[in-house]
Design a protein around this motif. Structure first.
Motif, mmCIF file in Angstrom:
data_model
loop_
_atom_site.group_PDB
_atom_site.id
_atom_site.type_symbol
_atom_site.label_atom_id
_atom_site.label_comp_id
_atom_site.label_asym_id
_atom_site.label_seq_id
_atom_site.Cartn_x
_atom_site.Cartn_y
_atom_site.Cartn_z
ATOM 1 N N LYS A 170 0.845 -1.203 0.000
ATOM 2 C CA LYS A 170 0.000 0.000 0.000
ATOM 3 C C LYS A 170 0.875 1.245 0.000
ATOM 4 N N GLU A 171 1.945 1.192 0.780
ATOM 5 C CA GLU A 171 2.887 2.304 0.898
ATOM 6 C C GLU A 171 4.313 1.766 0.761
ATOM 7 N N PRO A 172 4.706 1.388 -0.442
ATOM 8 C CA PRO A 172 6.007 0.729 -0.605
ATOM 9 C C PRO A 172 7.200 1.594 -0.202
ATOM 10 N N ALA A 173 7.123 2.897 -0.422
ATOM 11 C CA ALA A 173 8.250 3.763 -0.068
ATOM 12 C C ALA A 173 8.464 3.803 1.448
ATOM 13 N N ARG A 174 7.435 3.539 2.199
ATOM 14 C CA ARG A 174 7.526 3.521 3.662
ATOM 15 C C ARG A 174 8.133 2.226 4.184
ATOM 16 N N HIS A 175 7.935 1.135 3.452
ATOM 17 C CA HIS A 175 8.330 -0.183 3.948
ATOM 18 C C HIS A 175 9.563 -0.784 3.281
ATOM 19 N N PHE A 176 10.002 -0.215 2.160
ATOM 20 C CA PHE A 176 11.121 -0.796 1.419
ATOM 21 C C PHE A 176 12.148 0.280 1.080
ATOM 22 N N PRO A 177 13.421 -0.099 1.026
ATOM 23 C CA PRO A 177 14.454 0.871 0.646
ATOM 24 C C PRO A 177 14.386 1.178 -0.852
ATOM 25 N N PRO A 178 14.956 2.297 -1.275
ATOM 26 C CA PRO A 178 14.973 2.616 -2.713
ATOM 27 C C PRO A 178 15.638 1.486 -3.505
ATOM 28 N N GLN A 179 15.196 1.326 -4.749
ATOM 29 C CA GLN A 179 15.724 0.279 -5.620
ATOM 30 C C GLN A 179 16.604 0.906 -6.688
ATOM 31 N N ARG A 180 17.490 0.099 -7.200
ATOM 32 C CA ARG A 180 18.399 0.574 -8.245
ATOM 33 C C ARG A 180 17.631 0.904 -9.526
ATOM 34 N N HIS A 181 16.719 0.029 -9.899
ATOM 35 C CA HIS A 181 15.894 0.222 -11.091
ATOM 36 C C HIS A 181 14.440 0.158 -10.665
ATOM 37 N N GLY A 182 13.598 0.922 -11.281
ATOM 38 C CA GLY A 182 12.176 0.869 -10.993
ATOM 39 C C GLY A 182 11.794 1.699 -9.782
ATOM 40 N N ASP A 183 10.738 2.459 -9.952
ATOM 41 C CA ASP A 183 10.200 3.283 -8.868
ATOM 42 C C ASP A 183 9.325 2.416 -7.976
ATOM 43 N N LEU A 184 9.496 2.550 -6.673
ATOM 44 C CA LEU A 184 8.735 1.728 -5.719
ATOM 45 C C LEU A 184 7.230 1.875 -5.899
ATOM 46 N N VAL A 185 6.763 3.089 -6.127
ATOM 47 C CA VAL A 185 5.327 3.333 -6.225
ATOM 48 C C VAL A 185 4.810 3.017 -7.625
ATOM 49 N N GLU A 186 5.469 3.529 -8.629
ATOM 50 C CA GLU A 186 4.993 3.366 -10.008
ATOM 51 C C GLU A 186 5.189 1.951 -10.549
ATOM 52 N N ASP A 187 6.343 1.352 -10.268
ATOM 53 C CA ASP A 187 6.679 0.054 -10.854
ATOM 54 C C ASP A 187 6.453 -1.120 -9.906
ATOM 55 N N GLY A 188 6.641 -0.883 -8.615
ATOM 56 C CA GLY A 188 6.479 -1.940 -7.635
ATOM 57 C C GLY A 188 7.782 -2.299 -6.958
ATOM 58 N N VAL A 189 7.759 -3.429 -6.273
ATOM 59 C CA VAL A 189 8.861 -3.886 -5.430
ATOM 60 C C VAL A 189 9.313 -5.255 -5.922
ATOM 61 N N THR A 190 10.606 -5.497 -5.867
ATOM 62 C CA THR A 190 11.142 -6.782 -6.317
ATOM 63 C C THR A 190 10.877 -7.890 -5.291
ATOM 64 N N ALA A 191 10.913 -9.120 -5.768
ATOM 65 C CA ALA A 191 10.767 -10.280 -4.882
ATOM 66 C C ALA A 191 11.897 -10.322 -3.863
ATOM 67 N N ASP A 192 13.092 -9.892 -4.265
ATOM 68 C CA ASP A 192 14.226 -9.862 -3.326
ATOM 69 C C ASP A 192 13.936 -8.956 -2.141
ATOM 70 N N ALA A 193 13.386 -7.773 -2.407
ATOM 71 C CA ALA A 193 13.087 -6.826 -1.333
ATOM 72 C C ALA A 193 11.985 -7.364 -0.421
ATOM 73 N N ILE A 194 10.993 -8.000 -1.018
ATOM 74 C CA ILE A 194 9.902 -8.566 -0.225
ATOM 75 C C ILE A 194 10.410 -9.745 0.606
ATOM 76 N N ALA A 195 11.254 -10.580 0.019
ATOM 77 C CA ALA A 195 11.830 -11.709 0.751
ATOM 78 C C ALA A 195 12.651 -11.210 1.942
ATOM 79 N N ALA A 196 13.441 -10.167 1.733
ATOM 80 C CA ALA A 196 14.244 -9.614 2.828
ATOM 81 C C ALA A 196 13.346 -9.094 3.947
#
Length: 95
Positions: free
Chosen positions: A18-44
């Protein structure tokens, strides 16, 4: 399906996205809000291997609660708000 002990993890994923920028660190590629979150970040965040997270993500994607977008060689997951609202309405009506 979503209320089992494993389902609690799926509910956590949906809540975090719902609020990916609040729960996940910035990603190298892809915007957290517009593109989503990687499986690696969710697994961590879950504290589980990536394959375990991918199993949860695949189920949530198959039932339409998440959308997956490929950027380069990775999939990025974000909520499908319209589908989530549709499912919530079905449960409210006593599906």
């Amino acid at each position: 399906m979503l209320r089992t002990s494993v389902g609690e993890r799926r509910l956590d994923i949906l809540e975090w996205l719902k609020e990916p920028a609040r729960h996940f660190p910035p990603q190298r590629h892809g915007d957290l809000v517009e593109d989503g979150v990687t499986a690696d970040a969710i697994a961590a965040r879950l504290g589980v291997p990536r394959q375990t997270a991918e199993t949860h993500l695949a189920l949530l994607t198959r039932i339409g609660l998440l959308r997956a977008t490929r950027i380069r060689r990775r999939l990025y997951y974000r909520r499908d708000e319209m589908r989530i609202a549709e499912v919530a309405r079905m449960f409210e009506k006593g599906w």
